[in-house]
Design a protein around this motif. Structure first.
Motif, PDB file in Angstrom:
ATOM      1  N   ALA A 160       0.833  -1.207   0.000  1.00 19.33           N
ATOM      2  CA  ALA A 160       0.000   0.000   0.000  1.00 19.33           C
ATOM      3  C   ALA A 160       0.863   1.252   0.000  1.00 19.33           C
ATOM      4  N   ARG A 161       1.930   1.244   0.792  1.00 19.98           N
ATOM      5  CA  ARG A 161       2.821   2.423   0.823  1.00 19.98           C
ATOM      6  C   ARG A 161       3.486   2.641  -0.519  1.00 19.98           C
ATOM      7  N   GLU A 162       3.910   1.580  -1.168  1.00 22.12           N
ATOM      8  CA  GLU A 162       4.576   1.723  -2.463  1.00 22.12           C
ATOM      9  C   GLU A 162       3.594   2.223  -3.525  1.00 22.12           C
ATOM     10  N   LEU A 163       2.386   1.707  -3.525  1.00 23.62           N
ATOM     11  CA  LEU A 163       1.390   2.139  -4.506  1.00 23.62           C
ATOM     12  C   LEU A 163       1.062   3.617  -4.327  1.00 23.62           C
ATOM     13  N   ARG A 164       0.954   4.065  -3.091  1.00 21.08           N
ATOM     14  CA  ARG A 164       0.678   5.489  -2.845  1.00 21.08           C
ATOM     15  C   ARG A 164       1.836   6.358  -3.333  1.00 21.08           C
TER      16      ARG A 164
END
Length: 259
Positions: A160-164
């Motif tokens: 999730a952090r990488e996608l954001r």
């Protein structure tokens, strides 16, 4: 005369306990194979290091042991217990350790561990899983560019952090990796992002899922996980330790270029 008879029996190898043949004598002289003991934290759904000696990382080490003609023993335990056992020399090494200066007290990493994953046991990272024939793209990056819906990810996860950070829309209503795969099949969501190991485990365990979903080989993030050897084993047999690390120098599982 009695002494002469005793000497004759001894030279002929007829006394009790003498080798029955030269072949048996040679076999008795062959040293037992070197054995190394490794501990690791096992996780039930782990693709890499599962319970009861299962997992791709352990299978890879078994191949290394065969190639080097040594024996590897594996014991699953809590991570903190494994660290202490390796630091105290009760086990020769710990499996699946990411390089970090804060765990240098446990043992030794391969020399280039801080810079690359060349001699890593495996490389883990964020991977993309898409529904076949729904969203197009030959690489993970192309799949992300072609998405028409938000991409599913567990809230608060590395994925999730990488996608954001990439500016992508996220569907984070699912709390576990297996649920992400089900969501891709049962909702308008076209793809999900999760750790490569989680995706590989659940797809391998569920042929119905793998028939409809594709794990893209390129990783969005990468982190190498190593065999960390005890200081005692390094001091005792540095050549063997280097041989094990070097045998792992071929591309580690999931260590794919591109994105």
């Amino acid at each position: 005369m009695r002494n002469l008879c005793f000497a004759g029996l001894l030279s002929a190898g007829l006394l009790w306990g003498a080798p029955a043949s030269a072949a048996e004598a040679d076999a008795a002289a062959v040293p037992a194979p070197v054995a190394l003991s490794f501990c690791y934290e096992a996780k039930r759904d782990s693709h890499w290091l599962g319970p009861d000696g299962r997992g791709e990382a352990i299978a890879r080490l078994r191949s290394v042991a065969e190639a080097l003609d040594v024996r590897f023993d594996f014991v699953a335990m809590a991570a903190s217990d494994c660290q202490l056992a390796v630091a105290n020399g009760r086990h020769d090494g710990m499996l699946g350790v990411p390089f970090d200066e804060t765990v240098a007290w446990v043992g030794a990493f391969p020399s280039e561990a801080s810079e690359s994953g060349r001699r890593a046991l495996f490389v883990e990272g964020v991977a993309v899983v898409r529904e076949r024939d729904v969203v197009q793209g030959g690489t993970a990056a192309e799949v992300l560019r072609n998405l028409r819906t938000p991409i599913a990810a567990v809230p608060g996860s590395e994925a999730a952090r990488e996608l954001r950070s990439l500016g992508l829309r996220i569907d984070d209503r699912t709390r576990n990796p297996r649920g992400l795969l089900d969501r891709v099949l049962r909702s308008p969501v076209e793809a999900a992002a999760m750790s490569y190991g989680d995706a590989a485990f659940h797809l391998a365990a569920n042929p119905a899922l793998s028939a409809r979903l594709e794990l893209m080989p390129q990783l969005l993030t990468r982190r190498a996980y190593h065999v960390q050897f005890s200081a005692q084993r390094v001091a005792q047999d540095p050549a063997l330790v280097e041989s094990v690390w070097e045998a792992l120098a071929s591309p580690a599982p999931a260590d794919n270029a591109g994105g």
